[in-house]
Motif scaffolding. Structure first.
Motif, PDB file in Angstrom:
ATOM      1  N   CYS A   1      -3.146   6.845   4.249  1.00 40.80           N
ATOM      2  CA  CYS A   1      -3.592   6.506   2.894  1.00 40.80           C
ATOM      3  C   CYS A   1      -3.788   5.004   2.735  1.00 40.80           C
ATOM      4  O   CYS A   1      -3.053   4.309   2.040  1.00 40.80           O
ATOM      5  CB  CYS A   1      -2.625   7.083   1.866  1.00 40.80           C
TER       6      CYS A   1
ATOM      7  N   ASN B   1       2.351   1.640  -3.499  1.00 39.92           N
ATOM      8  CA  ASN B   1       1.322   2.119  -4.435  1.00 39.92           C
ATOM      9  C   ASN B   1       1.029   3.599  -4.226  1.00 39.92           C
ATOM     10  O   ASN B   1       0.851   4.356  -5.189  1.00 39.92           O
ATOM     11  CB  ASN B   1       0.041   1.305  -4.301  1.00 39.92           C
ATOM     12  N   THR B   2       0.982   4.006  -2.973  1.00 37.03           N
ATOM     13  CA  THR B   2       0.736   5.421  -2.667  1.00 37.03           C
ATOM     14  C   THR B   2       1.865   6.279  -3.204  1.00 37.03           C
ATOM     15  O   THR B   2       1.624   7.317  -3.840  1.00 37.03           O
ATOM     16  CB  THR B   2       0.573   5.612  -1.148  1.00 37.03           C
TER      17      THR B   2
ATOM     18  N   ALA C   1      -4.875   8.333 -10.975  1.00 37.00           N
ATOM     19  CA  ALA C   1      -5.244   7.113 -10.255  1.00 37.00           C
ATOM     20  C   ALA C   1      -4.757   5.865 -10.955  1.00 37.00           C
ATOM     21  O   ALA C   1      -5.461   5.243 -11.699  1.00 37.00           O
ATOM     22  CB  ALA C   1      -6.765   7.057 -10.088  1.00 37.00           C
ATOM     23  N   SER C   2      -3.508   5.503 -10.686  1.00 39.75           N
ATOM     24  CA  SER C   2      -3.044   4.205 -11.182  1.00 39.75           C
ATOM     25  C   SER C   2      -2.287   3.525 -10.063  1.00 39.75           C
ATOM     26  O   SER C   2      -2.850   2.742  -9.356  1.00 39.75           O
ATOM     27  CB  SER C   2      -2.237   4.384 -12.482  1.00 39.75           C
TER      28      SER C   2
ATOM     29  N   GLU D   1      -5.590   4.892  -2.722  1.00 43.57           N
ATOM     30  CA  GLU D   1      -6.312   5.918  -3.489  1.00 43.57           C
ATOM     31  C   GLU D   1      -6.694   7.122  -2.632  1.00 43.57           C
ATOM     32  O   GLU D   1      -7.004   8.194  -3.167  1.00 43.57           O
ATOM     33  CB  GLU D   1      -7.564   5.320  -4.138  1.00 43.57           C
ATOM     34  N   THR D   2      -6.660   6.977  -1.331  1.00 41.30           N
ATOM     35  CA  THR D   2      -6.946   8.103  -0.438  1.00 41.30           C
ATOM     36  C   THR D   2      -6.020   9.273  -0.719  1.00 41.30           C
ATOM     37  O   THR D   2      -6.392  10.434  -0.537  1.00 41.30           O
ATOM     38  CB  THR D   2      -6.809   7.658   1.031  1.00 41.30           C
TER      39      THR D   2
ATOM     40  N   THR E   1       0.835  -1.198   0.000  1.00 43.90           N
ATOM     41  CA  THR E   1       0.000   0.000   0.000  1.00 43.90           C
ATOM     42  C   THR E   1       0.873   1.252   0.000  1.00 43.90           C
ATOM     43  O   THR E   1       0.597   2.214  -0.720  1.00 43.90           O
ATOM     44  CB  THR E   1      -0.950   0.012   1.208  1.00 43.90           C
TER      45      THR E   1
ATOM     46  N   MET F   1       1.535   6.653  -6.931  1.00 46.50           N
ATOM     47  CA  MET F   1       0.477   7.599  -7.313  1.00 46.50           C
ATOM     48  C   MET F   1       0.949   9.041  -7.149  1.00 46.50           C
ATOM     49  O   MET F   1       0.626   9.902  -7.983  1.00 46.50           O
ATOM     50  CB  MET F   1      -0.777   7.365  -6.478  1.00 46.50           C
TER      51      MET F   1
ATOM     52  N   LEU G   1      -5.213  10.568  -3.442  1.00 44.91           N
ATOM     53  CA  LEU G   1      -5.648  11.395  -4.565  1.00 44.91           C
ATOM     54  C   LEU G   1      -6.293  12.705  -4.119  1.00 44.91           C
ATOM     55  O   LEU G   1      -6.126  13.735  -4.769  1.00 44.91           O
ATOM     56  CB  LEU G   1      -6.586  10.600  -5.473  1.00 44.91           C
TER      57      LEU G   1
END
Length: 123
Positions: A105, A16-17, A120-121, A109-110, A13, A20, A112
């Motif tokens: 986050c 990923n954050t 958003a990927s 996606e939080t 996570t 983004m 964003l």
């Protein structure tokens, strides 16, 4: 825009954050909090900025949370901060701070809502 991420590179996570944030055109300040834990005042300030109790910064999964009996309501905020400083793995991740606010986050996606040009990927 200044973006800071309290990051654990071993966490999907968190990775990923971070992706983004970068895909949105920002290069964040990366704080690998397991190596460089934030100071007590910084942890409290992050909780205050999110309007969360200090307890909400605790991560249970993959941490000594249960062994330390941190679910017990007897612990004060100061004691919980002491535990997080002694065991940084207890700090929830990732925490992202921008001029738009501070969030844990999860899900990734939080992040964003904290970015000027969100993409958003992240995968």
């Amino acid at each position: 825009m200044t973006v800071t991420i309290y990051h654990n590179p071993s966490c999907g996570t968190s990775r990923n954050t971070l992706a983004m944030i970068r895909e949105s055109g920002e290069e964040p300040v990366i704080v690998e909090y397991l190596k460089h834990p934030p100071e007590r005042a910084r942890l409290r300030a992050l909780a205050d900025a999110m309007d969360l109790p200090v307890r909400a910064l605790l991560r249970e999964k993959g941490t000594p949370y249960a062994e330390l009996d941190l679910g017990n309501p007897k612990w004060t905020d100061d004691q919980l901060l002491d535990f997080m400083l002694a065991h940084p793995i207890l700090i929830q991740r990732p925490i992202v701070e921008t001029p738009k606010g501070v969030r844990i986050c999860r899900p990734a996606e939080t992040v964003l809502e904290l970015l000027d040009s969100p993409v958003a990927s992240g995968k």
